[in-house]
Design a protein around this motif. Structure first.
Motif, PDB file in Angstrom:
ATOM      1  N   ASP A  90       0.806  -1.218   0.000  1.00 18.39           N
ATOM      2  CA  ASP A  90       0.000   0.000   0.000  1.00 18.39           C
ATOM      3  C   ASP A  90       0.842   1.272   0.000  1.00 18.39           C
ATOM      4  OD1 ASP A  90       0.987  -0.473   2.500  1.00 18.39           O
ATOM      5  OD2 ASP A  90      -0.830   0.115   3.575  1.00 18.39           O
ATOM      6  N   VAL A  91       2.139   1.163  -0.256  1.00 19.73           N
ATOM      7  CA  VAL A  91       3.008   2.340  -0.287  1.00 19.73           C
ATOM      8  C   VAL A  91       3.051   2.889  -1.708  1.00 19.73           C
ATOM      9  CG1 VAL A  91       5.375   3.169  -0.027  1.00 19.73           C
ATOM     10  CG2 VAL A  91       4.396   1.636   1.686  1.00 19.73           C
ATOM     11  N   GLU A  92       2.421   4.031  -1.902  1.00 15.32           N
ATOM     12  CA  GLU A  92       2.394   4.671  -3.217  1.00 15.32           C
ATOM     13  C   GLU A  92       3.153   5.985  -3.236  1.00 15.32           C
ATOM     14  OE1 GLU A  92      -1.664   5.054  -4.310  1.00 15.32           O
ATOM     15  OE2 GLU A  92      -2.018   2.884  -4.467  1.00 15.32           O
ATOM     16  N   SER A  93       3.524   6.471  -2.064  1.00 20.75           N
ATOM     17  CA  SER A  93       4.346   7.682  -1.958  1.00 20.75           C
ATOM     18  C   SER A  93       5.176   7.570  -0.689  1.00 20.75           C
ATOM     19  CB  SER A  93       3.470   8.939  -1.910  1.00 20.75           C
ATOM     20  OG  SER A  93       2.798   9.029  -0.662  1.00 20.75           O
ATOM     21  N   VAL A  94       6.164   8.438  -0.549  1.00 17.57           N
ATOM     22  CA  VAL A  94       7.010   8.413   0.641  1.00 17.57           C
ATOM     23  C   VAL A  94       6.165   8.618   1.890  1.00 17.57           C
ATOM     24  CG1 VAL A  94       8.932   9.556   1.829  1.00 17.57           C
ATOM     25  CG2 VAL A  94       9.040   9.194  -0.647  1.00 17.57           C
ATOM     26  N   ARG A  95       5.132   9.404   1.771  1.00 14.34           N
ATOM     27  CA  ARG A  95       4.271   9.677   2.929  1.00 14.34           C
ATOM     28  C   ARG A  95       3.474   8.460   3.386  1.00 14.34           C
ATOM     29  NH1 ARG A  95       5.104  14.203   0.208  1.00 14.34           N
ATOM     30  NH2 ARG A  95       5.295  16.185   1.354  1.00 14.34           N
ATOM     31  N   ASP A  96       3.427   7.420   2.554  1.00 13.35           N
ATOM     32  CA  ASP A  96       2.744   6.186   2.944  1.00 13.35           C
ATOM     33  C   ASP A  96       3.639   5.256   3.756  1.00 13.35           C
ATOM     34  OD1 ASP A  96       0.389   6.913   1.650  1.00 13.35           O
ATOM     35  OD2 ASP A  96       1.042   6.043  -0.257  1.00 13.35           O
ATOM     36  N   LEU A  97       4.927   5.532   3.792  1.00 12.95           N
ATOM     37  CA  LEU A  97       5.835   4.690   4.566  1.00 12.95           C
ATOM     38  C   LEU A  97       5.511   4.818   6.054  1.00 12.95           C
ATOM     39  CD1 LEU A  97       9.221   5.588   2.812  1.00 12.95           C
ATOM     40  CD2 LEU A  97       7.992   3.413   2.616  1.00 12.95           C
ATOM     41  N   PRO A  98       5.449   3.721   6.783  1.00 11.03           N
ATOM     42  CA  PRO A  98       5.189   3.823   8.225  1.00 11.03           C
ATOM     43  C   PRO A  98       6.170   4.746   8.936  1.00 11.03           C
ATOM     44  CG  PRO A  98       4.991   1.545   7.498  1.00 11.03           C
ATOM     45  CD  PRO A  98       5.500   2.319   6.323  1.00 11.03           C
ATOM     46  N   ALA A  99       7.436   4.726   8.507  1.00  8.82           N
ATOM     47  CA  ALA A  99       8.441   5.545   9.181  1.00  8.82           C
ATOM     48  C   ALA A  99       8.283   7.035   8.910  1.00  8.82           C
ATOM     49  CB  ALA A  99       9.850   5.096   8.759  1.00  8.82           C
ATOM     50  N   TYR A 100       7.475   7.384   7.906  1.00 13.65           N
ATOM     51  CA  TYR A 100       7.259   8.814   7.629  1.00 13.65           C
ATOM     52  C   TYR A 100       6.647   9.515   8.839  1.00 13.65           C
ATOM     53  CZ  TYR A 100       5.655  13.124   5.412  1.00 13.65           C
ATOM     54  OH  TYR A 100       5.417  14.441   5.115  1.00 13.65           O
ATOM     55  N   ASN A 101       5.849   8.789   9.606  1.00 10.97           N
ATOM     56  CA  ASN A 101       5.217   9.375  10.792  1.00 10.97           C
ATOM     57  C   ASN A 101       6.234   9.825  11.830  1.00 10.97           C
ATOM     58  OD1 ASN A 101       2.501   9.009   9.890  1.00 10.97           O
ATOM     59  ND2 ASN A 101       2.650   6.838  10.413  1.00 10.97           N
ATOM     60  N   LEU A 102       7.443   9.278  11.768  1.00 10.34           N
ATOM     61  CA  LEU A 102       8.485   9.687  12.713  1.00 10.34           C
ATOM     62  C   LEU A 102       8.854  11.159  12.529  1.00 10.34           C
ATOM     63  CD1 LEU A 102      10.864   6.593  12.434  1.00 10.34           C
ATOM     64  CD2 LEU A 102       9.292   7.111  14.309  1.00 10.34           C
ATOM     65  N   LEU A 103       8.698  11.666  11.320  1.00 11.50           N
ATOM     66  CA  LEU A 103       9.050  13.053  11.044  1.00 11.50           C
ATOM     67  C   LEU A 103       8.078  14.026  11.705  1.00 11.50           C
ATOM     68  CD1 LEU A 103       9.982  12.796   7.263  1.00 11.50           C
ATOM     69  CD2 LEU A 103      11.565  13.151   9.181  1.00 11.50           C
ATOM     70  N   LYS A 104       6.919  13.536  12.093  1.00 14.10           N
ATOM     71  CA  LYS A 104       5.900  14.409  12.694  1.00 14.10           C
ATOM     72  C   LYS A 104       6.030  14.495  14.194  1.00 14.10           C
ATOM     73  CE  LYS A 104       2.672  12.969   9.048  1.00 14.10           C
ATOM     74  NZ  LYS A 104       1.349  12.323   8.775  1.00 14.10           N
ATOM     75  N   ARG A 105       6.901  13.664  14.781  1.00 16.00           N
ATOM     76  CA  ARG A 105       7.023  13.648  16.229  1.00 16.00           C
ATOM     77  C   ARG A 105       8.000  14.706  16.704  1.00 16.00           C
ATOM     78  NH1 ARG A 105       7.604   7.099  17.275  1.00 16.00           N
ATOM     79  NH2 ARG A 105       5.657   6.491  16.284  1.00 16.00           N
TER      80      ARG A 105
END
Length: 310
Positions: A295-310
């Motif tokens: 289900d990864v269609e963009s970098v923002r779909d990567l689970p680890a992308y959420n780390l950037l929001k912390r």
């Protein structure tokens, strides 16, 4: 050398003794290993081979010959067994590093891949005014309330360059690694500042130098995504091409995710400077797994992308 002195040098990359001196390289594909990491020597400079005396070396050679003969006999038998089994297991392995047939790219993907390769081909040149200005821009983004130093100043070590002249630290990283750091500082300023100042978690006494770590990450991504090839033929590289079709800055965004992911791995492993390469390898493995998610269609779909929001 005192522990306090060693900590300062490792944190800022001001390392003497020659073991961690700069590599001489001129392109991003000319490096064969990350720029930081351990060597087969201890901090006092004594190689492990110096510990053995001549008598023990002779004894080792004797037993080496004995075991070599045994292994040769065993290998002859084992080779026949493998030869029988090989047809049944071939084709069952499809690791991330195996080369795959090249993908048929859309015109948009072709154009964006070409542009990315053009960026990768630009070495850092400290004599270019554009590159000098980029270094100054990075400083202003990193330390907006501080005076801009000269391009050769001890203050650059505070950002995690190895010496007083950042231009000598790029080696094979190329100008794109500096662009990646600037992109990170502009697009995700809070995450960038947290990494720069090592604000998260219980830190090691011997921390990785921030700026040089960024160069390592850029280089690691180029290898992982097989961007030295005409068209990426690794599994991770082909997944990346799909992301590139959705986001022209996919490489830069992936750099930010990878940097944050590395720092999280660093804290989980309670790593210190000498373990940097191990953490970088585990970061690469985790990133490859996330890129392979359906289900990864963009970098923002990567689970680890959420780390950037912390």
């Amino acid at each position: 050398m005192t522990s306090q002195t060693l900590r300062r040098r490792l944190h800022h990359g001001d390392i003497d003794g020659g073991r961690y001196d700069r590599f001489e390289a001129s392109g991003i594909d000319s490096l064969n290993e990350p720029l930081l990491g351990s060597r087969d020597q201890d901090l006092n400079g004594h190689g492990f081979g110096d510990v053995l005396d001549d008598e023990r070396n002779k004894e080792r050679m004797h037993w080496t010959r004995v075991f070599s003969n045994l292994i040769a006999q065993w290998a002859q038998w084992f080779g026949s067994v493998v030869g029988w089994l090989l047809p049944f297991v071939s084709g069952s392995q499809n690791g991330a590093n195996n080369h795959l047939p090249p993908l048929l790219l859309s015109p948009l993907q072709e154009a964006r891949l070409k542009h990315l390769k053009q960026r990768l081909a630009v070495p850092f040149d400290g004599s270019f005014s554009e590159h000098q200005d980029a270094l100054r821009q990075l400083w202003r983004l990193a330390y907006p309330d501080r005076r801009l130093p000269s391009l050769k100043s001890e203050l650059w070590k505070e950002m995690g360059w190895q010496g007083s002249d950042p231009s000598t630290d790029f080696r094979g990283g190329g100008f794109i690694s500096l662009e990646n750091l600037i992109f990170f500082a502009k697009m995700y300023p809070e995450a960038f500042q947290n990494l720069l100042h090592k604000r998260d978690g219980d830190r090691s006494e011997w921390e990785y130098p921030f700026a040089v770590a960024g160069i390592n990450i850029s280089f690691m991504l180029v290898q992982m995504l097989d961007l030295q090839s005409g068209k990426p033929r690794t599994l991770a590289g082909q997944h990346f091409l799909e992301l590139l079709g959705e986001d022209e800055m996919a490489f830069d965004n992936l750099f930010c995710v990878a940097f944050k992911m590395l720092d999280v791995q660093w804290l989980v492993k309670r790593a210190s400077y000498m373990e940097f390469n191990d953490v970088l390898k585990s970061t690469r493995a985790q990133l490859e797994r996330e890129l392979a998610l359906e289900d990864v269609e963009s970098v923002r779909d990567l689970p680890a992308y959420n780390l950037l929001k912390r």
